[in-house]
Enzyme design. Structure first.
Site, mmCIF file in Angstrom:
data_model
loop_
_atom_site.group_PDB
_atom_site.id
_atom_site.type_symbol
_atom_site.label_atom_id
_atom_site.label_comp_id
_atom_site.label_asym_id
_atom_site.label_seq_id
_atom_site.Cartn_x
_atom_site.Cartn_y
_atom_site.Cartn_z
ATOM 1 N N LYS A 49 0.832 -1.202 0.000
ATOM 2 C CA LYS A 49 0.000 0.000 0.000
ATOM 3 C C LYS A 49 0.872 1.260 0.000
ATOM 4 O O LYS A 49 2.023 1.239 0.409
ATOM 5 C CB LYS A 49 -0.918 0.005 1.225
ATOM 6 C CG LYS A 49 -1.980 -1.087 1.169
ATOM 7 C CD LYS A 49 -3.017 -0.764 0.089
ATOM 8 C CE LYS A 49 -4.014 -1.891 -0.073
ATOM 9 N NZ LYS A 49 -3.501 -3.034 -0.824
ATOM 10 N N ASP A 50 0.252 2.379 -0.467
ATOM 11 C CA ASP A 50 0.950 3.656 -0.542
ATOM 12 C C ASP A 50 1.556 4.045 0.798
ATOM 13 O O ASP A 50 1.015 3.729 1.855
ATOM 14 C CB ASP A 50 -0.016 4.766 -0.974
ATOM 15 C CG ASP A 50 -0.667 4.472 -2.308
ATOM 16 O OD1 ASP A 50 -1.497 3.548 -2.350
ATOM 17 O OD2 ASP A 50 -0.346 5.149 -3.289
ATOM 18 N N LYS A 51 2.654 4.779 0.733
ATOM 19 C CA LYS A 51 3.269 5.285 1.964
ATOM 20 C C LYS A 51 2.568 6.550 2.433
ATOM 21 O O LYS A 51 2.082 6.622 3.559
ATOM 22 C CB LYS A 51 4.758 5.562 1.746
ATOM 23 C CG LYS A 51 5.423 6.167 2.985
ATOM 24 C CD LYS A 51 6.900 6.429 2.773
ATOM 25 C CE LYS A 51 7.526 7.037 4.030
ATOM 26 N NZ LYS A 51 8.970 7.302 3.880
#
Length: 726
Positions: free
Chosen positions: A365-367
């Site tokens: 998942k995105d940071k």
């Protein structure tokens, strides 16, 4: 101003958040620009704005498939369940608030139904907030049933779907009978049939009792029988159903050195009844004690704690005996903010004393976002996971929906992702003379909803903005240049912090032991590599053993990044050469499928099929490079050969035996569609109408919500909407 179909974009300012195509660069210029000369599907002009101004502007929630629902009702249910979880998205990690909905899969705390003791009978019973009427019986049990049904695939694999459905029906009917006031808790039995395999029988015993703790299982001549658990029903007369359910799950798991505590209870007489019940029914196995604790009102109270007697642990365990810690799985939902998925797992693994490879999940998942994703950890009890919750909040994480599981998370359990995104500082592109920004946004949304977007891998796949990106490490591993891969891995960023200082020191000195001492504990991958390098040396053999020391899922992550980069370039080339027309030699999927893999039927388009326009561009797929896939038989196939040769890679080299890496390849659609798209603008119409200069700041924000299939990137969809790169 109109744009041609399959046009190349202007590159955005590469700061990572602002998308405004103010100038153009030729392909290859800039600092490893993520999408040079990549294509658009739609013709609208688009607009500029700032994405990911803060993590709360980008909320991602994984959508799981509820296996128990009829197929035609799943879509609506999936969207509703994602909205329920997203009601927590406004939570600030620094200032915890109570979620508006209970995370799915666990019964809510508080009044539970038939198992709640009457306040008249035990007035000082802590945690008993109200008495349930007969019509409200077993509401918490319904939640347990719901959780059990969501795990139907476990029973499907062991029993087959028809028998699994009959088991669930029996469980529901038994509860209905209990709710109606039946005095015989053992009434009714259900046969699972003969199960000859001993391991399958053990798995079924555990699966039934963990998902339906109000049931018991017995074996008669290899035939498995399920019936109501009289002890469970008796305990429900003394404690809440949630407590009864958790107690029997604890009892069935039989995890060595584990303990179970009932809710604080200020009534001594009531505690005595509970003690007597447990000693009478389970005295040979369990022992109970009362301890002073603090109740929900911060008042001193007493709680009953249960543990296994020491003599109950045999020296040699049989297959049907106590379950080993290695067979223990705990599922949970991880909420993280401003953290990479692998970094978050590193924190969790360090705190829990397990390996990162003991965690399973369905995607990275995105940071710079707030993300919610299911995970399963092996060898960790639910109680242990609950204990570390406060420590993890300080790291930017929260742990929700903790419950027992039976196996690692599987990729097929992910339906997709739901996104809630805020794009701020809206304005026109500099080349756009239109004064109506609202019209530009409406046009963009309509186009993307009807025509879709190019299914590129997003920048987070490659380590956006880093000095060395993950695909470079992957290419070095595929070429078996192990020392080069290690040095790329330890290439520091420009920041002056302990992690980058340790990397900088290692590259300058090759002192693995010294660098190891400088690194923070949560940098699990780096520490694993350095330990191996310190032991075996910074040479080809030592670096090979270093890569082998980190989990397989992490090793192959870098190789997949390289394969993704090649796919992105191939998609751009295919669209540039042939546009939206399906031509001879293209690959198409003859049958629609939710998951694209080697098992799908990939067909090569013939000349007659091209002339008949038999297929649409939405059916065209391109291969992810590997040793077991077919390539297009047109110019695109030739491009693949030339591109891989440029990187010194051949088709047969997607096996790296020294690293135990095997990359068969797969297929990915060129185009993807967005689902459940909705949006609204925040700001006055006056501001929108007067916003005609792209250098002016705007107070207008776009709130957009949509669902995407697995492995699709929201930043890529936004790129199509806005005609910007990020």
């Amino acid at each position: 101003m109109s744009r041609p179909l399959w046009s190349a974009p202007c590159l955005a300012r590469l700061g990572g958040t602002t998308g405004c195509a103010g100038f153009c660069l030729a392909a290859g210029e800039g600092r490893r620009a993520m999408l040079p000369s990549f294509s658009y599907v739609t013709e609208h002009v688009g607009f500029c704005g700032t994405v990911k101004k803060s993590p709360s502007d980008f909320v991602v929630t994984e959508i799981e498939v509820p296996q128990h629902l009829p197929k035609d009702t799943r879509a609506n249910s999936l969207h509703r369940s994602s909205e329920a979880v997203l009601e927590q998205s406004s939570l600030c990690l620094q200032q915890p608030k109570k979620p508006r909905t209970q995370p799915p899969g666990r019964p809510a705390d508080g009044c539970s139904g038939a198992g709640v003791p009457s306040p008249e009978r035990y007035p000082s019973r802590a945690g008993s907030k109200c008495a349930a009427s007969p019509s409200e019986t077993y509401r918490a049990g319904d939640a347990e049933l719901q959780s059990g049904l969501e795990e139907a695939s476990v029973f499907d694999s062991l029993l087959g779907k028809p028998k699994s459905e009959l088991l669930h029906k029996f469980a529901c009917e038994l509860k209905d009978m209990w709710d109606s006031g039946s005095t015989d808790p053992s009434t009714g039995e259900f046969s699972l049939g003969p199960v000859l395999d001993k391991k399958n029988r053990a798995d079924l015993h555990s699966a039934v009792r963990q998902k339906f703790p109000f049931l018991v299982t017995v074996t008669k001549d290899n035939e498995m029988i399920v019936k109501g658990n009289a002890d469970y029903r008796e305990l429900c007369q003394l404690v809440t159903e949630k407590e009864a359910s958790d107690f029997f799950k604890f009892l069935d798991a039989k995890v060595e050195n584990s303990m179970f505590s009932f809710e604080p209870d200020g009534n001594k007489e009531h505690r005595k009844v509970v003690h007597h019940f447990i000693n009478r029914r389970f005295g040979r196995l369990l022992e109970t004690k009362s301890f002073t604790v603090t109740d929900v009102n911060d008042q001193p109270s007493v709680s009953i704690t249960v543990r296994f007697r020491e003599r109950s642990w045999p020296r040699k365990r049989s297959d049907g005996g106590f379950q080993k810690n290695q067979d223990l799985y705990t599922a949970f939902t991880l909420q993280k903010e401003n953290l990479e998925t692998l970094e978050a797992i590193g924190f969790l693994a360090t705190e829990l004393g397990v390996l990162p490879s003991d965690f399973s999940y369905t995607g990275i998942k995105d940071k710079k976002a707030i993300t919610y994703q299911p995970m399963v950890v092996k060898k960790v009890a639910p109680e242990r996971l609950k204990e570390i919750g406060s420590k993890m909040e300080k790291k930017g994480m929260r742990i929700h929906n903790i419950h027992s599981a039976f196996q690692h998370l599987r990729l097929g359990q992910l339906k997709g992702n739901h996104f809630d995104i805020v794009v701020r500082d809206l304005k026109h592109h500099c080349h756009d003379s239109s004064a109506d920004l609202k019209e530009r946004i409406s046009e963009a949304m309509e186009n993307v909803e009807t025509k879709g977007f190019v299914n590129y891998y997003g920048p987070q796949r490659f380590g956006q903005g880093q000095n060395v990106q993950t695909d470079q490490i992957g290419m070095a591993l595929l070429n078996e240049k192990m020392v080069k891969a290690v040095k790329l891995f330890f290439t520091p960023e420009d920041a002056d912090d302990p992690v980058n200082n340790a990397k900088r020191y290692f590259l300058q000195t090759e002192d693995a032991k010294g660098a190891l001492m400088m690194l923070p504990e949560f940098k699990v991958r780096e520490k694993m590599l350095l330990r191996a390098l310190n032991r075996y040396g910074v040479n080809h053999e030592g670096c090979t053993k270093g890569w082998l020391s980190i989990p397989h899922s992490m090793r192959i992550f870098y190789v997949h990044a390289y394969c993704s980069k090649i796919w992105n370039e191939a998609a751009s080339y295919r669209l540039k050469v042939y546009g939206s027309k399906v031509v001879e030699g293209d690959l198409v999927l003859e049958e629609s499928a939710e998951d694209i893999s080697l098992t799908d039927k990939v067909h090569v388009v013939t000349a007659s099929e091209e002339s008949d326009n038999k297929y649409s561009i939405n059916q065209v797929v391109l291969p992810m490079v590997g040793h077991s896939i077919k390539y297009p038989s047109n110019k695109v196939g030739q491009w693949y050969h030339e591109r891989l040769s440029k990187d010194e890679l051949q088709m047969c080299k997607f096996r790296v035996s020294s690293l135990q890496l095997n990359i068969p390849g797969c297929y990915r659609p060129i185009l993807k569609n967005v689902q459940n798209l909705s949006y609204f603008l925040e700001g006055s119409d006056k501001e929108i109408e007067t916003e005609d200069n792209c250098l002016n700041e705007s107070k207008i924000s776009l709130h957009v919500s949509f669902d995407l299939d697995p492995s699709c990137y929201a930043t890529v969809c936004l790129r199509e909407i806005m005609k910007c790169d990020f």
